[in-house]
Scaffold this motif. Structure first.
Motif, PDB file in Angstrom:
ATOM      1  N   ALA A 252      79.975  40.362  93.838  1.00 14.12           N
ATOM      2  CA  ALA A 252      80.335  39.693  95.085  1.00 14.12           C
ATOM      3  C   ALA A 252      81.129  38.429  94.807  1.00 14.12           C
ATOM      4  O   ALA A 252      82.144  38.153  95.473  1.00 14.12           O
ATOM      5  N   THR A 253      80.686  37.651  93.819  1.00  7.81           N
ATOM      6  CA  THR A 253      81.402  36.431  93.450  1.00  7.81           C
ATOM      7  C   THR A 253      82.723  36.756  92.778  1.00  7.81           C
ATOM      8  O   THR A 253      83.753  36.151  93.081  1.00  7.81           O
ATOM      9  N   ARG A 254      82.676  37.734  91.874  1.00  4.29           N
ATOM     10  CA  ARG A 254      83.869  38.075  91.108  1.00  4.29           C
ATOM     11  C   ARG A 254      85.013  38.549  92.007  1.00  4.29           C
ATOM     12  O   ARG A 254      86.169  38.158  91.827  1.00  4.29           O
ATOM     13  N   PHE A 255      84.672  39.400  92.960  1.00  7.14           N
ATOM     14  CA  PHE A 255      85.706  40.034  93.778  1.00  7.14           C
ATOM     15  C   PHE A 255      85.776  39.460  95.199  1.00  7.14           C
ATOM     16  O   PHE A 255      86.407  40.047  96.068  1.00  7.14           O
ATOM     17  N   LYS A 256      85.067  38.328  95.401  1.00  7.80           N
ATOM     18  CA  LYS A 256      85.132  37.596  96.674  1.00  7.80           C
ATOM     19  C   LYS A 256      84.802  38.494  97.864  1.00  7.80           C
ATOM     20  O   LYS A 256      85.486  38.504  98.901  1.00  7.80           O
ATOM     21  N   ASN A 257      83.750  39.256  97.697  1.00  4.74           N
ATOM     22  CA  ASN A 257      83.261  40.123  98.769  1.00  4.74           C
ATOM     23  C   ASN A 257      81.753  39.928  98.885  1.00  4.74           C
ATOM     24  O   ASN A 257      80.974  40.593  98.197  1.00  4.74           O
ATOM     25  N   PRO A 258      81.299  38.994  99.739  1.00  4.75           N
ATOM     26  CA  PRO A 258      79.866  38.693  99.828  1.00  4.75           C
ATOM     27  C   PRO A 258      79.012  39.880 100.246  1.00  4.75           C
ATOM     28  O   PRO A 258      77.803  39.896  99.988  1.00  4.75           O
ATOM     29  N   ARG A 259      79.615  40.888 100.876  1.00  2.00           N
ATOM     30  CA  ARG A 259      78.834  42.054 101.310  1.00  2.00           C
ATOM     31  C   ARG A 259      78.234  42.806 100.127  1.00  2.00           C
ATOM     32  O   ARG A 259      77.224  43.503 100.266  1.00  2.00           O
ATOM     33  N   LEU A 260      78.852  42.687  98.956  1.00  2.96           N
ATOM     34  CA  LEU A 260      78.317  43.361  97.771  1.00  2.96           C
ATOM     35  C   LEU A 260      76.926  42.858  97.413  1.00  2.96           C
ATOM     36  O   LEU A 260      76.189  43.528  96.685  1.00  2.96           O
ATOM     37  N   ASN A 261      76.575  41.683  97.925  1.00  2.00           N
ATOM     38  CA  ASN A 261      75.266  41.101  97.623  1.00  2.00           C
ATOM     39  C   ASN A 261      74.186  41.552  98.603  1.00  2.00           C
ATOM     40  O   ASN A 261      73.033  41.166  98.467  1.00  2.00           O
ATOM     41  N   ILE A 262      74.572  42.361  99.581  1.00  2.00           N
ATOM     42  CA  ILE A 262      73.567  42.931 100.487  1.00  2.00           C
ATOM     43  C   ILE A 262      72.634  43.818  99.677  1.00  2.00           C
ATOM     44  O   ILE A 262      73.069  44.606  98.845  1.00  2.00           O
ATOM     45  N   ARG A 263      71.354  43.724  99.943  1.00  2.00           N
ATOM     46  CA  ARG A 263      70.347  44.392  99.118  1.00  2.00           C
ATOM     47  C   ARG A 263      70.592  45.887  98.962  1.00  2.00           C
ATOM     48  O   ARG A 263      70.455  46.442  97.880  1.00  2.00           O
ATOM     49  N   ASN A 264      70.970  46.576 100.039  1.00  2.00           N
ATOM     50  CA  ASN A 264      71.134  48.034  99.989  1.00  2.00           C
ATOM     51  C   ASN A 264      72.594  48.455 100.078  1.00  2.00           C
ATOM     52  O   ASN A 264      72.902  49.572 100.514  1.00  2.00           O
ATOM     53  N   TYR A 265      73.518  47.582  99.668  1.00  2.00           N
ATOM     54  CA  TYR A 265      74.940  47.910  99.744  1.00  2.00           C
ATOM     55  C   TYR A 265      75.255  49.176  98.942  1.00  2.00           C
ATOM     56  O   TYR A 265      76.029  50.026  99.386  1.00  2.00           O
ATOM     57  N   LYS A 266      74.653  49.292  97.782  1.00  6.91           N
ATOM     58  CA  LYS A 266      74.922  50.458  96.928  1.00  6.91           C
ATOM     59  C   LYS A 266      74.569  51.757  97.646  1.00  6.91           C
ATOM     60  O   LYS A 266      75.307  52.748  97.550  1.00  6.91           O
TER      61      LYS A 266
END
Length: 309
Positions: A102-116
């Motif tokens: 999320a930090t690397r690619f500037k996409n905070p949604r990647l840090n959502i718990r169940n994003y995967k």
């Protein structure tokens, strides 16, 4: 068998103190070989090589995450080497990698718990981007980063030794063509299993009794297959791994099966006759190997240790 005495209890404190440096060395070799480690790989090596007591696999996420935190404390722009620690089932990192991506690619949604779970294709895309950056890092850059993190040198020779160790099986069948068995020749256990498989197709599969069998079958690629079963409607390539094969050699066997199947398919002028691959072992397989076999559609057969020729 003597009981192994652990040097370290598998507490969070011990893992943070004694597991991060060896894990980074292993991941550097993994990155340079453009591959990955499963959580089980890291767990196994920490237990067997670094002397930890039994580690719950979930604690490996702590090791990977804290290692990445340490790396970013000295170089915030360093690639995300922690993403190379993956689940054995889907060969992708777990949700713990999300905050870093999320930090690397500037996409905070990647840090959502169940994003995967919600967006598996996007998770794969970001993982591929992160892995590409890791793979592009040079040995010199990794050595410099390791020294900055742990305040000790990582010589080029040590990196190369670790890369060689990654490939170090303990079965006697390696190489290709006439050099398949290396300088030491074929081991007695491997030879016995190879001949038993070739002479007993009916024991390997219900549809194989009428197969014409060959052993040490040469391919146009220069590889030599342990055993091949020829049937009118399919061809079976069999790679055997004896009772002395370790985890590395068993994993190598899976990739040998993949290679043999692809080469034999390319060699066969018939387009409607499939080539199948079977990994034959004398021991039960760990979960990581079974998952890899399922992923690539390769069958496993466990031969009995006590058998008639």
């Amino acid at each position: 068998m003597p009981t192994r005495t652990a040097r370290y209890a598998a507490t969070d404190e011990a893992l943070l103190a004694h597991a991060l440096a060896p894990t980074m060395r292993w991941l550097i070799a993994t990155a340079l070989d453009k591959t990955k480690m499963t959580y089980g790989d890291v767990k196994r090596r920490l237990e067997t090589e670094e002397g930890f007591s039994t580690i719950f696999a979930t604690r490996i996420g702590l090791v990977a995450g804290e290692l990445m935190n340490m790396i970013h404390s000295v170089n915030p722009k360093a690639p995300l080497i922690n993403v190379l620690v993956v689940n054995q089932q889907d060969e992708l990192p777990s949700k713990g990698a999300g905050s870093f991506m999320a930090t690397r690619f500037k996409n905070p949604r990647l840090n959502i718990r169940n994003y995967k779970q919600l967006y598996p294709a996007k998770w794969r895309t970001y993982f591929d981007r992160a892995a590409a950056e890791v793979y592009a890092y040079s040995p010199e850059a990794w050595a410099e980063l390791y020294e900055a993190v742990f305040e000790e040198q990582l010589p080029k020779e040590a990196i190369e030794a670790e890369r060689e160790k990654r490939q170090a099986g303990n079965e006697d069948d390696f190489g290709t063509g006439g050099g398949k068995y290396g300088t030491g020749g074929e081991g007695v256990y491997h030879r016995a299993l190879r001949l038993w498989v070739t002479n007993n197709p009916d024991k390997i599969g219900r549809g194989y009794p009428r197969a014409r069998t060959e052993t040490e079958y040469n391919l146009d690629s220069g590889d030599r297959v342990d055993s091949v079963f020829h049937l009118s409607d399919r061809t079976i390539a069999l790679e055997v791994k004896s009772r002395i094969s370790n985890f590395v050699d068993l994993k190598r066997g899976v990739f040998q099966c993949i290679k043999y199947r692809a080469v034999m398919t390319a060699m066969d002028v018939r387009t409607e006759v499939p080539v199948e691959a079977v990994l034959v072992t004398e021991t039960k397989l760990p979960g990581e190997i079974l998952a890899l076999l399922r992923q690539h559609g390769i069958r496993h057969f466990q031969a009995p240790l006590e058998r008639l020729a």
